[in-house]
Scaffold this motif. Structure first.
Motif, PDB file in Angstrom:
ATOM      1  N   LEU A 226      -2.840  17.071  -7.565  1.00 55.26           N
ATOM      2  CA  LEU A 226      -1.430  17.595  -6.459  1.00 55.26           C
ATOM      3  C   LEU A 226      -1.357  19.133  -7.697  1.00 55.26           C
ATOM      4  O   LEU A 226      -1.108  18.810  -8.967  1.00 55.26           O
ATOM      5  N   VAL A 227      -1.005  19.556  -6.828  1.00 58.79           N
ATOM      6  CA  VAL A 227      -0.274  21.263  -7.274  1.00 58.79           C
ATOM      7  C   VAL A 227       0.979  21.150  -6.907  1.00 58.79           C
ATOM      8  O   VAL A 227       0.622  21.547  -5.849  1.00 58.79           O
ATOM      9  N   ILE A 228       2.100  21.531  -7.403  1.00 60.22           N
ATOM     10  CA  ILE A 228       3.509  21.288  -6.879  1.00 60.22           C
ATOM     11  C   ILE A 228       3.775  23.163  -7.395  1.00 60.22           C
ATOM     12  O   ILE A 228       4.300  22.988  -8.842  1.00 60.22           O
ATOM     13  N   ASN A 229       4.366  23.947  -6.969  1.00 63.14           N
ATOM     14  CA  ASN A 229       5.520  24.729  -7.703  1.00 63.14           C
ATOM     15  C   ASN A 229       6.112  25.743  -6.498  1.00 63.14           C
ATOM     16  O   ASN A 229       5.785  25.057  -5.495  1.00 63.14           O
ATOM     17  N   ASN A 230       7.223  26.500  -7.456  1.00 63.51           N
ATOM     18  CA  ASN A 230       8.540  26.693  -6.778  1.00 63.51           C
ATOM     19  C   ASN A 230       9.242  26.474  -5.522  1.00 63.51           C
ATOM     20  O   ASN A 230       8.577  26.859  -5.049  1.00 63.51           O
ATOM     21  N   SER A 231       9.605  25.940  -6.360  1.00 63.28           N
ATOM     22  CA  SER A 231      10.924  24.823  -5.408  1.00 63.28           C
ATOM     23  C   SER A 231      12.020  25.174  -6.165  1.00 63.28           C
ATOM     24  O   SER A 231      12.634  25.048  -7.303  1.00 63.28           O
ATOM     25  N   GLY A 232      13.022  25.480  -4.860  1.00 61.58           N
ATOM     26  CA  GLY A 232      14.871  25.762  -5.037  1.00 61.58           C
ATOM     27  C   GLY A 232      15.672  24.704  -6.324  1.00 61.58           C
ATOM     28  O   GLY A 232      16.356  24.827  -6.650  1.00 61.58           O
ATOM     29  N   GLN A 233      14.980  23.014  -6.040  1.00 62.99           N
ATOM     30  CA  GLN A 233      15.429  22.340  -6.289  1.00 62.99           C
ATOM     31  C   GLN A 233      14.188  21.250  -7.777  1.00 62.99           C
ATOM     32  O   GLN A 233      13.880  22.108  -8.094  1.00 62.99           O
ATOM     33  N   SER A 234      13.653  20.168  -6.739  1.00 65.45           N
ATOM     34  CA  SER A 234      13.071  19.963  -7.514  1.00 65.45           C
ATOM     35  C   SER A 234      11.186  20.177  -7.924  1.00 65.45           C
ATOM     36  O   SER A 234      11.514  19.814  -5.482  1.00 65.45           O
TER      37      SER A 234
ATOM     38  N   GLY B 217       9.702  19.814  -3.304  1.00 59.28           N
ATOM     39  CA  GLY B 217       7.974  20.259  -2.930  1.00 59.28           C
ATOM     40  C   GLY B 217       7.855  18.819  -2.157  1.00 59.28           C
ATOM     41  O   GLY B 217       7.340  18.525  -0.934  1.00 59.28           O
ATOM     42  N   ILE B 218       7.761  17.534  -2.652  1.00 62.29           N
ATOM     43  CA  ILE B 218       7.670  16.082  -2.529  1.00 62.29           C
ATOM     44  C   ILE B 218       9.170  15.940  -2.408  1.00 62.29           C
ATOM     45  O   ILE B 218       9.901  15.432  -3.832  1.00 62.29           O
ATOM     46  N   LEU B 219       9.700  15.037  -1.955  1.00 60.65           N
ATOM     47  CA  LEU B 219      11.386  14.289  -2.190  1.00 60.65           C
ATOM     48  C   LEU B 219      10.430  13.061  -1.327  1.00 60.65           C
ATOM     49  O   LEU B 219      10.352  12.904  -0.201  1.00 60.65           O
ATOM     50  N   GLY B 220      10.773  12.286  -2.364  1.00 61.33           N
ATOM     51  CA  GLY B 220      10.552  10.682  -2.611  1.00 61.33           C
ATOM     52  C   GLY B 220      11.960   9.418  -2.201  1.00 61.33           C
ATOM     53  O   GLY B 220      12.827   9.988  -3.414  1.00 61.33           O
ATOM     54  N   ARG B 221      12.086   8.572  -0.821  1.00 61.26           N
ATOM     55  CA  ARG B 221      13.202   7.864  -1.112  1.00 61.26           C
ATOM     56  C   ARG B 221      12.761   6.734  -1.198  1.00 61.26           C
ATOM     57  O   ARG B 221      12.497   6.440   0.084  1.00 61.26           O
TER      58      ARG B 221
ATOM     59  N   ALA C 242       0.635  -1.330  -0.048  1.00 62.31           N
ATOM     60  CA  ALA C 242       0.129   0.204  -0.086  1.00 62.31           C
ATOM     61  C   ALA C 242       0.912   1.365  -0.014  1.00 62.31           C
ATOM     62  O   ALA C 242       2.443   1.146   0.475  1.00 62.31           O
ATOM     63  N   PRO C 243       0.546   2.130  -0.549  1.00 60.11           N
ATOM     64  CA  PRO C 243       0.864   3.805  -0.808  1.00 60.11           C
ATOM     65  C   PRO C 243       1.297   3.722   0.959  1.00 60.11           C
ATOM     66  O   PRO C 243       0.073   3.965   1.533  1.00 60.11           O
ATOM     67  N   THR C 244       2.441   4.704   1.074  1.00 59.80           N
ATOM     68  CA  THR C 244       3.114   5.490   2.026  1.00 59.80           C
ATOM     69  C   THR C 244       2.262   6.104   2.311  1.00 59.80           C
ATOM     70  O   THR C 244       1.777   6.888   3.569  1.00 59.80           O
ATOM     71  N   LEU C 245       2.071   7.067   1.297  1.00 58.76           N
ATOM     72  CA  LEU C 245       1.048   8.304   1.257  1.00 58.76           C
ATOM     73  C   LEU C 245       0.684   8.534   0.473  1.00 58.76           C
ATOM     74  O   LEU C 245       1.322   8.235  -1.347  1.00 58.76           O
ATOM     75  N   ILE C 246      -1.594   8.879   0.540  1.00 59.85           N
ATOM     76  CA  ILE C 246      -1.629   9.141  -0.297  1.00 59.85           C
ATOM     77  C   ILE C 246      -1.550  10.380  -0.545  1.00 59.85           C
ATOM     78  O   ILE C 246      -2.196  10.620   0.565  1.00 59.85           O
ATOM     79  N   ILE C 247      -1.859  11.595  -1.640  1.00 59.72           N
ATOM     80  CA  ILE C 247      -2.063  12.568  -1.213  1.00 59.72           C
ATOM     81  C   ILE C 247      -2.921  13.294  -2.597  1.00 59.72           C
ATOM     82  O   ILE C 247      -2.541  13.021  -3.620  1.00 59.72           O
ATOM     83  N   LYS C 248      -4.340  14.144  -2.448  1.00 59.26           N
ATOM     84  CA  LYS C 248      -5.004  14.467  -3.206  1.00 59.26           C
ATOM     85  C   LYS C 248      -5.149  15.517  -2.631  1.00 59.26           C
ATOM     86  O   LYS C 248      -5.707  16.165  -1.800  1.00 59.26           O
ATOM     87  N   ASN C 249      -5.922  15.839  -3.403  1.00 62.11           N
ATOM     88  CA  ASN C 249      -6.361  17.716  -3.875  1.00 62.11           C
ATOM     89  C   ASN C 249      -5.792  18.672  -3.525  1.00 62.11           C
ATOM     90  O   ASN C 249      -6.243  19.709  -2.044  1.00 62.11           O
ATOM     91  N   SER C 250      -4.361  18.953  -3.260  1.00 58.89           N
ATOM     92  CA  SER C 250      -3.082  19.664  -2.464  1.00 58.89           C
ATOM     93  C   SER C 250      -2.452  20.597  -3.246  1.00 58.89           C
ATOM     94  O   SER C 250      -2.226  19.698  -3.978  1.00 58.89           O
ATOM     95  N   GLN C 251      -2.240  21.530  -2.103  1.00 60.49           N
ATOM     96  CA  GLN C 251      -0.488  22.171  -2.926  1.00 60.49           C
ATOM     97  C   GLN C 251       0.443  22.673  -2.089  1.00 60.49           C
ATOM     98  O   GLN C 251       0.300  22.888  -1.522  1.00 60.49           O
ATOM     99  N   ILE C 252       1.515  22.482  -3.101  1.00 59.67           N
ATOM    100  CA  ILE C 252       3.021  22.614  -2.621  1.00 59.67           C
ATOM    101  C   ILE C 252       3.526  23.686  -3.406  1.00 59.67           C
ATOM    102  O   ILE C 252       3.594  23.582  -4.155  1.00 59.67           O
ATOM    103  N   TYR C 253       3.173  25.054  -2.562  1.00 61.24           N
ATOM    104  CA  TYR C 253       4.523  26.228  -2.442  1.00 61.24           C
ATOM    105  C   TYR C 253       5.642  26.148  -2.313  1.00 61.24           C
ATOM    106  O   TYR C 253       5.288  26.456  -1.335  1.00 61.24           O
ATOM    107  N   ASN C 254       6.837  26.990  -3.095  1.00 62.25           N
ATOM    108  CA  ASN C 254       7.593  28.088  -2.189  1.00 62.25           C
ATOM    109  C   ASN C 254       8.469  26.806  -1.484  1.00 62.25           C
ATOM    110  O   ASN C 254       8.668  27.367  -0.313  1.00 62.25           O
ATOM    111  N   SER C 255       8.796  26.074  -1.702  1.00 61.05           N
ATOM    112  CA  SER C 255       9.719  25.101  -0.706  1.00 61.05           C
ATOM    113  C   SER C 255      11.482  25.453  -0.910  1.00 61.05           C
ATOM    114  O   SER C 255      11.648  24.905  -2.702  1.00 61.05           O
TER     115      SER C 255
END
Length: 261
Positions: free
Chosen positions: A92-100, A79-83, A62-75
């Protein structure tokens, strides 16, 4: 978890207007190794060092994380780092991140439908693409490279865009499983003839975002992603991030388009 019209906002404790869009004011939501069955819905995460860090999976599928209808800005970093983990995301909407904005690293399982991964970072020079996918990590004290299986990195009806010429990097070290698929996406990427991994994508088209510099990533009437969605993906996610019912064929990304004035 918030609600469609009552979102949870996670940000730093400096609430004065001049701090409202400043990256790096707090650390990260960190789902450590072994954490499982996490859910984030209807949430805005902003101004972190890294929005969400998701570490290696436990033995269940099963997924470690289920993310829905969410926004991540100015990281400041990611925004999300999966390892070496398992993440499912939709609307899911992500924008404006110093790396990825999204980094799927060290292998794992990643599935995203009707999501928008943009990166219009302008606070410093940025080397990383908006979306990074790889199957390895470097052990810091020995500098040895550890390879892991990339079981899946599947993107359907997504936008990957930004202010660099290439906003997607797929970085494979040979010798492991390396499965990925891009179907009906709008990609800032070199045009590629690879019918196994890339199906019905639009390369280097115009998403026609409203105002990416201010994190307004709804698309307008001139978007090349209008009515280009994959039907199977749309049936999985029949409403957009604003709750609008998606027609068939739907628009690519987290938003159905609107007419800009």
């Amino acid at each position: 978890n918030g609600e469609l019209n009552n979102k949870v906002i996670i940000e730093g404790d400096r609430l004065e207007p001049q701090f409202s869009e400043i990256p790096g004011q707090w650390g990260a939501i960190w789902l450590r190794a072994g954490s499982k069955n996490n859910s984030i819905k209807n949430t805005i995460i902003k101004n972190a060092s890294a929005g969400i860090i998701v570490d290696s999976i436990s033995n269940n599928s099963a997924p470690t994380l289920i993310i829905k209808n969410s926004q991540i800005y100015n990281s400041a970093n990611f925004g999300i780092l999966g390892r070496e983990t398992n993440i499912y995301g939709e609307n899911l909407v992500i924008n404006n991140s110093g790396q990825s904005s999204l980094a799927c690293t060290g292998g794992g399982t990643y599935n995203f439908v009707h999501s928008t991964f943009a990166n219009f970072w302008n606070n410093s020079f940025r080397q990383n693409p908006s979306v990074l996918i790889n199957n390895f990590f470097t052990v810091s004290n020995t500098q040895t490279v550890e390879k892991r299986d990339l079981l899946a990195a599947n993107f359907t009806n997504c936008i990957i865009d930004g202010n660099n010429n290439i906003e997607l990097i797929i970085d494979q070290v040979e010798g492991t499983v390396f499965n990925y698929s891009f179907k009906n996406n709008l990609l800032r990427f070199k045009e590629i003839e690879d019918p196994i991994h890339f199906i019905d994508n639009i390369f280097n088209g115009n998403p026609h975002f409203k105002s990416p510099s201010t994190n307004e990533l709804i698309i307008g009437q001139n978007s090349d992603g209008i009515k280009k969605g994959n039907e199977q993906g749309t049936l999985l996610v029949p409403n957009d991030i604003l709750g609008i019912i998606r027609p068939l064929p739907s628009d690519i990304g987290a938003y159905q388009h609107i007419i800009f004035n």
